[in-house]
Design a protein around this motif. Structure first.
Motif, PDB file in Angstrom:
ATOM      1  N   ILE A 293     -37.773 -23.452  16.930  1.00 16.68           N
ATOM      2  CA  ILE A 293     -36.347 -23.747  17.063  1.00 16.68           C
ATOM      3  C   ILE A 293     -36.163 -25.087  17.776  1.00 16.68           C
ATOM      4  O   ILE A 293     -35.380 -25.937  17.356  1.00 16.68           O
ATOM      5  CB  ILE A 293     -35.628 -22.610  17.822  1.00 16.68           C
ATOM      6  CG1 ILE A 293     -35.589 -21.362  16.947  1.00 16.68           C
ATOM      7  CG2 ILE A 293     -34.230 -23.022  18.218  1.00 16.68           C
ATOM      8  CD1 ILE A 293     -34.997 -20.146  17.619  1.00 16.68           C
TER       9      ILE A 293
ATOM     10  N   PRO B 137     -33.034 -22.255  12.173  1.00 21.26           N
ATOM     11  CA  PRO B 137     -31.786 -22.224  12.943  1.00 21.26           C
ATOM     12  C   PRO B 137     -31.430 -23.601  13.475  1.00 21.26           C
ATOM     13  O   PRO B 137     -31.609 -23.896  14.637  1.00 21.26           O
ATOM     14  CB  PRO B 137     -32.138 -21.283  14.088  1.00 21.26           C
ATOM     15  CG  PRO B 137     -33.595 -21.506  14.292  1.00 21.26           C
ATOM     16  CD  PRO B 137     -34.194 -21.927  12.987  1.00 21.26           C
TER      17      PRO B 137
ATOM     18  N   GLY C 217     -34.342 -20.739   6.376  1.00 24.26           N
ATOM     19  CA  GLY C 217     -34.401 -19.862   7.538  1.00 24.26           C
ATOM     20  C   GLY C 217     -34.579 -20.590   8.857  1.00 24.26           C
ATOM     21  O   GLY C 217     -35.048 -20.023   9.832  1.00 24.26           O
TER      22      GLY C 217
ATOM     23  N   THR D 244     -33.886 -14.567   5.845  1.00 18.71           N
ATOM     24  CA  THR D 244     -33.628 -14.101   7.198  1.00 18.71           C
ATOM     25  C   THR D 244     -33.370 -15.281   8.118  1.00 18.71           C
ATOM     26  O   THR D 244     -33.942 -16.351   7.970  1.00 18.71           O
ATOM     27  CB  THR D 244     -34.825 -13.330   7.737  1.00 18.71           C
ATOM     28  OG1 THR D 244     -35.963 -14.184   7.654  1.00 18.71           O
ATOM     29  CG2 THR D 244     -35.062 -12.074   6.969  1.00 18.71           C
ATOM     30  N   ASN D 245     -32.519 -15.056   9.067  1.00 18.84           N
ATOM     31  CA  ASN D 245     -32.187 -16.111  10.008  1.00 18.84           C
ATOM     32  C   ASN D 245     -33.273 -16.206  11.066  1.00 18.84           C
ATOM     33  O   ASN D 245     -33.694 -15.201  11.622  1.00 18.84           O
ATOM     34  CB  ASN D 245     -30.857 -15.761  10.661  1.00 18.84           C
ATOM     35  CG  ASN D 245     -30.319 -16.925  11.423  1.00 18.84           C
ATOM     36  OD1 ASN D 245     -30.955 -17.414  12.335  1.00 18.84           O
ATOM     37  ND2 ASN D 245     -29.165 -17.369  11.029  1.00 18.84           N
ATOM     38  N   ALA D 246     -33.704 -17.433  11.318  1.00 17.82           N
ATOM     39  CA  ALA D 246     -34.838 -17.599  12.231  1.00 17.82           C
ATOM     40  C   ALA D 246     -34.484 -17.217  13.655  1.00 17.82           C
ATOM     41  O   ALA D 246     -35.355 -16.947  14.457  1.00 17.82           O
ATOM     42  CB  ALA D 246     -35.331 -19.026  12.195  1.00 17.82           C
ATOM     43  N   PHE D 247     -33.203 -17.181  13.938  1.00 17.58           N
ATOM     44  CA  PHE D 247     -32.835 -16.873  15.311  1.00 17.58           C
ATOM     45  C   PHE D 247     -33.266 -15.465  15.699  1.00 17.58           C
ATOM     46  O   PHE D 247     -33.650 -15.198  16.827  1.00 17.58           O
ATOM     47  CB  PHE D 247     -31.334 -17.030  15.502  1.00 17.58           C
ATOM     48  CG  PHE D 247     -30.911 -16.790  16.904  1.00 17.58           C
ATOM     49  CD1 PHE D 247     -31.123 -17.772  17.860  1.00 17.58           C
ATOM     50  CD2 PHE D 247     -30.361 -15.593  17.290  1.00 17.58           C
ATOM     51  CE1 PHE D 247     -30.779 -17.546  19.167  1.00 17.58           C
ATOM     52  CE2 PHE D 247     -30.013 -15.364  18.598  1.00 17.58           C
ATOM     53  CZ  PHE D 247     -30.214 -16.346  19.537  1.00 17.58           C
ATOM     54  N   LEU D 248     -33.215 -14.556  14.712  1.00 16.43           N
ATOM     55  CA  LEU D 248     -33.584 -13.180  15.022  1.00 16.43           C
ATOM     56  C   LEU D 248     -35.067 -13.073  15.326  1.00 16.43           C
ATOM     57  O   LEU D 248     -35.514 -12.165  16.012  1.00 16.43           O
ATOM     58  CB  LEU D 248     -33.206 -12.248  13.879  1.00 16.43           C
ATOM     59  CG  LEU D 248     -34.107 -12.161  12.667  1.00 16.43           C
ATOM     60  CD1 LEU D 248     -35.058 -10.977  12.799  1.00 16.43           C
ATOM     61  CD2 LEU D 248     -33.279 -12.000  11.430  1.00 16.43           C
ATOM     62  N   GLY D 249     -35.834 -14.037  14.812  1.00 18.04           N
ATOM     63  CA  GLY D 249     -37.274 -14.036  15.080  1.00 18.04           C
ATOM     64  C   GLY D 249     -37.598 -14.235  16.549  1.00 18.04           C
ATOM     65  O   GLY D 249     -38.709 -13.949  16.989  1.00 18.04           O
ATOM     66  N   VAL D 250     -36.610 -14.749  17.294  1.00 17.71           N
ATOM     67  CA  VAL D 250     -36.826 -14.958  18.723  1.00 17.71           C
ATOM     68  C   VAL D 250     -37.176 -13.638  19.402  1.00 17.71           C
ATOM     69  O   VAL D 250     -38.040 -13.571  20.263  1.00 17.71           O
ATOM     70  CB  VAL D 250     -35.561 -15.563  19.366  1.00 17.71           C
ATOM     71  CG1 VAL D 250     -35.648 -15.504  20.876  1.00 17.71           C
ATOM     72  CG2 VAL D 250     -35.384 -16.980  18.905  1.00 17.71           C
ATOM     73  N   PHE D 251     -36.508 -12.584  18.944  1.00 20.30           N
ATOM     74  CA  PHE D 251     -36.797 -11.281  19.521  1.00 20.30           C
ATOM     75  C   PHE D 251     -37.964 -10.672  18.772  1.00 20.30           C
ATOM     76  O   PHE D 251     -37.819 -10.240  17.647  1.00 20.30           O
ATOM     77  CB  PHE D 251     -35.591 -10.349  19.393  1.00 20.30           C
ATOM     78  CG  PHE D 251     -34.363 -10.906  20.042  1.00 20.30           C
ATOM     79  CD1 PHE D 251     -34.165 -10.757  21.395  1.00 20.30           C
ATOM     80  CD2 PHE D 251     -33.430 -11.586  19.300  1.00 20.30           C
ATOM     81  CE1 PHE D 251     -33.043 -11.263  21.990  1.00 20.30           C
ATOM     82  CE2 PHE D 251     -32.300 -12.104  19.900  1.00 20.30           C
ATOM     83  CZ  PHE D 251     -32.106 -11.943  21.248  1.00 20.30           C
ATOM     84  N   ALA D 252     -39.105 -10.668  19.402  1.00 23.95           N
ATOM     85  CA  ALA D 252     -40.264 -10.072  18.757  1.00 23.95           C
ATOM     86  C   ALA D 252     -40.138  -8.558  18.821  1.00 23.95           C
ATOM     87  O   ALA D 252     -39.392  -8.024  19.628  1.00 23.95           O
ATOM     88  CB  ALA D 252     -41.525 -10.530  19.455  1.00 23.95           C
TER      89      ALA D 252
ATOM     90  N   ALA E  60     -39.854  -8.249  24.506  1.00 19.96           N
ATOM     91  CA  ALA E  60     -40.751  -9.275  23.992  1.00 19.96           C
ATOM     92  C   ALA E  60     -39.962 -10.396  23.343  1.00 19.96           C
ATOM     93  O   ALA E  60     -39.025 -10.155  22.605  1.00 19.96           O
ATOM     94  CB  ALA E  60     -41.722  -8.675  22.986  1.00 19.96           C
TER      95      ALA E  60
ATOM     96  N   THR F  37     -29.303  -8.609   8.828  1.00 21.74           N
ATOM     97  CA  THR F  37     -30.729  -8.785   9.109  1.00 21.74           C
ATOM     98  C   THR F  37     -30.968  -8.828  10.603  1.00 21.74           C
ATOM     99  O   THR F  37     -31.930  -8.240  11.109  1.00 21.74           O
ATOM    100  CB  THR F  37     -31.270 -10.104   8.519  1.00 21.74           C
ATOM    101  OG1 THR F  37     -30.244 -10.748   7.817  1.00 21.74           O
ATOM    102  CG2 THR F  37     -32.466  -9.857   7.663  1.00 21.74           C
TER     103      THR F  37
ATOM    104  N   ASN G  65     -40.522 -13.987  21.101  1.00 21.24           N
ATOM    105  CA  ASN G  65     -41.524 -14.678  20.311  1.00 21.24           C
ATOM    106  C   ASN G  65     -41.489 -16.171  20.626  1.00 21.24           C
ATOM    107  O   ASN G  65     -40.622 -16.897  20.171  1.00 21.24           O
ATOM    108  CB  ASN G  65     -41.245 -14.442  18.833  1.00 21.24           C
ATOM    109  CG  ASN G  65     -42.467 -14.704  18.009  1.00 21.24           C
ATOM    110  OD1 ASN G  65     -43.377 -15.404  18.457  1.00 21.24           O
ATOM    111  ND2 ASN G  65     -42.499 -14.153  16.825  1.00 21.24           N
TER     112      ASN G  65
ATOM    113  N   VAL H 228     -41.558 -18.769  17.766  1.00 16.68           N
ATOM    114  CA  VAL H 228     -40.273 -19.000  17.103  1.00 16.68           C
ATOM    115  C   VAL H 228     -39.404 -19.918  17.944  1.00 16.68           C
ATOM    116  O   VAL H 228     -38.740 -20.823  17.431  1.00 16.68           O
ATOM    117  CB  VAL H 228     -39.549 -17.669  16.840  1.00 16.68           C
ATOM    118  CG1 VAL H 228     -38.148 -17.914  16.321  1.00 16.68           C
ATOM    119  CG2 VAL H 228     -40.326 -16.833  15.850  1.00 16.68           C
TER     120      VAL H 228
END
Lengths: 225, 422
Positions: B394, B113, B111, A3-11, B385, B330, B387, B390
């Motif tokens: 970054i 960025p 994973g 998974t791309n970490a950028f999407l993790g920004v949106f919790a 929200a 994803t 995170n 994260v």
């Protein structure tokens, strides 16, 4: 591909689950109306089925509450205060708990409600359920509030809803006084222990509205920041 | 000198191969970030997103991508010390491309960025350090890059905040949000079209041999903006509204209007990304080709070989089509509560920032602008929200990308030197 970490920004948003939670909670309190209708007629099997239904709703609400709590780690940046949201859902959850307690106690003791107060009791209960419905309506404005950045017209709209919630709660207070007096008038002819518990049940039903009002004031606090 | 003479074609081919590899990595990873918000807010399906990305990445790379390449080639390191040893410059640029591409792939697998821009810059710094020493590096420019870690997110965050707040004021916080949305969204579209058109005209059309004066340029940009706005108005008029959807606020219908806008900002974002990031892959490649074609003379200013830009564009598109799909998917399913209106503010701000920066030649990272823009919308209390942990990660990855890129480039540089016997 991981998974791309950028999407993790949106919790994962806690707003939808909170709305979902109060809907379930309101459903649990609403089920008390058919429940008491059966109780009045002494249909204990049907009452038991409804009690189980209320208990299941309460469990669903619990599960959702836990999920919301887990979704709110400290590093979350939200449009509302973390503590406010946690307290909000804690209070919401208490409505379901109270509904479960009422149903459990009434079925457990197979309580008989004197016919003379049945009609007023039902309107009283109905009004308390109205309060939880109003709370649910207000909470369900959360995503619209988010859309408007917790400002302006939408805030006024929600504030008006909360004013109405307060009014409903006051209604229930007055009704509670009245129903207590009615019970007092007939209590001499009833089993004293039953009467004790009946007072308790009346009190608990009133608490449904009280807690609903507290949910409203939590929401008000969120708007104030 | 004989290295370049005897291995010239091979070096160019090698550089082209690693350049393509790098572009492929950019397409696979970065583009997903750029398109993620549109898919996440359900304004676009994955297929549509890929199609838009392909067309506009390529257009951005081809029409507005020329400017940053010179910054990377000449801005970060000083070419003068390489005048006597052009073969080291060639090998160095190849190793820089290879290092950055490898780091990008590794980071994607883990994973993280990372910024493609900064990995290539770090790699170039790395080989320059060991090839001629620290005096070849323009440390002032490097400091500028470090500064951009703060400035870029701040700018795009601020723009996003303004856009979001203006949408609040004009549309959401009014008595008739739907009517106002229909009225104002075409203006936002025109705005997006204007930024895109202006940068294309000012920076890009040179590459394909069209030169417009300042006045004609602005006039054309405004013309395109108006056209985009009108087309948007027509598209919105054709939308099917569900009058039962909301009783009082009509927000669901308003979001439908914004979804139309989102399609445009997605185009913008892809265009901006193409214009900025394709340079990462082709900048060093262009340097290699130049040196080889001039028989080892490092030209102060040289035109891009005609095939370099399309190669970078193709690389990005290929990477996107083959690997990007999964990442976009994803993102599309992972993001919750990102509605078109919120996503649009973030995307338009990020795209504007990248396009502006690309126009001024500042090598900023697309990831940075997006993170900044998302934060900006969050600050405006628009996203349910974010995170923060994260976001912290970054930022950390931005910082470590420079040294890691440098270290990798140094290793590969030594390997290449040994292989070619320099």
């Amino acid at each position: 591909m991981p998974t791309n970490a950028f999407l993790g920004v949106f919790a994962k948003s806690p707003i939808k689950p909170v709305e979902e939670h109060i809907k379930i909670v309101h459903k649990a309190s609403k089920a008390l109306i058919p429940f008491f209708n059966h109780v009045f007629k002494g249909e204990w099997d049907e009452a038991e089925t409804l009690r189980v239904q209320i208990r299941n709703l309460e469990r669903d609400a619990d599960k959702l509450k836990r999920e919301v709590r887990l979704q709110l780690p400290r590093g979350l940046f939200m449009p509302v205060e973390r503590t406010d949201l946690l307290e909000l859902i804690t209070h919401q959850d208490k409505i379901a708990n109270k509904a479960k307690d009422i149903a459990g106690r009434v079925v457990g003791r197979e309580m008989v409600i004197p016919e003379s107060i049945q009609a007023d009791f039902l309107t009283y209960l109905q009004r308390c359920v109205d309060a939880t419905k109003q709370a649910s309506k207000a909470i369900n404005e959360l995503d619209e509030l988010l859309e408007t950045g917790f400002r302006g017209r939408e805030v006024t709209l929600v504030e008006n809803m909360l004013v109405e919630l307060d009014a409903i709660e006051q209604d229930t207070d007055d009704m509670q006084i009245k129903i207590r007096q009615e019970l007092r008038a007939v209590e001499a002819g009833l089993n004293p222990v039953d009467v004790m518990f009946l007072y308790k049940i009346i009190e608990w039903v009133g608490e449904l509205a009280d807690i609903a009002e507290r949910v409203g004031s939590r929401l008000e606090l969120m708007l104030a920041r | 000198m004989d290295i370049i003479a005897s291995y010239g074609t091979m070096l160019v081919l090698l550089a082209a191969a690693v350049g393509f590899f790098m572009a492929y990595g950019i397409g696979a990873n970065d583009v997903a970030n750029a398109m993620g918000t549109s898919v996440g807010s359900k304004a676009l399906t994955i297929k549509q997103a890929i199609l838009i990305a392909m067309v506009f990445e390529f257009a951005g790379a081809y029409l507005a991508g020329g400017e940053v390449t010179s910054t990377i080639r000449k801005g970060i390191i000083d070419a003068t010390p390489f005048a006597d040893i052009p073969e080291l410059m060639v090998l160095g640029m190849i190793s820089a491309l290879f290092a950055a591409g490898a780091w990008l792939l590794l980071a994607s697998m883990l994973g993280w960025p990372v910024s493609t821009t900064h990995s290539i810059i770090g790699a170039i710094i790395g080989f320059a350090l060991v090839a001629v020493g620290s005096e070849a590096i323009q440390w002032g420019k490097v400091a500028g890059i470090v500064g951009s870690w703060i400035v870029t997110p701040a700018i795009s965050g601020f723009i996003a905040y303004l856009i979001f707040m203006s949408a609040q004021k004009l549309i959401f916080d009014t008595s008739a949000p739907l009517q106002n949305a229909k009225r104002f969204v075409p203006i936002y579209m025109a705005l997006a079209g204007f930024v895109m058109a202006l940068v294309t005209i000012k920076k890009g059309l040179k590459h394909i041999g069209i030169n417009l004066g300042t006045f004609e340029g602005y006039a054309l940009a405004i013309g395109i903006a108006v056209a985009v706005g009108l087309i948007g108005k027509m598209a919105i008029a054709r939308l099917k509204m569900d009058p039962k959807a909301d009783k009082q606020m009509q927000f669901n219908n308003v979001e439908k209007v914004f979804a139309v806008l989102m399609v445009l900002t997605a185009c913008c974002m892809a265009f901006a990304h193409g214009s900025n990031d394709v340079a990462n892959a082709i900048g060093p490649l262009a340097a290699v080709v130049n040196i080889v074609e001039n028989d080892g003379v490092i030209a102060k200013k040289a035109a891009l070989a005609w095939w370099i830009l399309p190669l970078g564009g193709l690389g990005i598109v290929a990477g996107l089509a083959i690997l990007g799909k999964k990442v976009i998917k994803t993102i599309g399913e992972g993001i919750t509560h990102l509605t078109p209106s919120r996503g649009f503010a973030a995307e338009l701000a990020a795209a504007s920032t990248v396009v502006i920066a690309s126009g001024t030649g500042l090598p900023i990272s697309t990831t940075q602008t997006l993170v900044g823009a998302v934060l900006g919308v969050g600050m405006a209390r628009g996203i349910a929200a974010l995170n923060m942990s994260v976001i912290r990660n970054i930022v950390v990855s931005w910082v470590i990308t420079l040294p890691v890129g440098a270290a990798l480039a140094i290793v590969i540089f030594y390997v290449l030197r040994a292989a070619f016997g320099v």
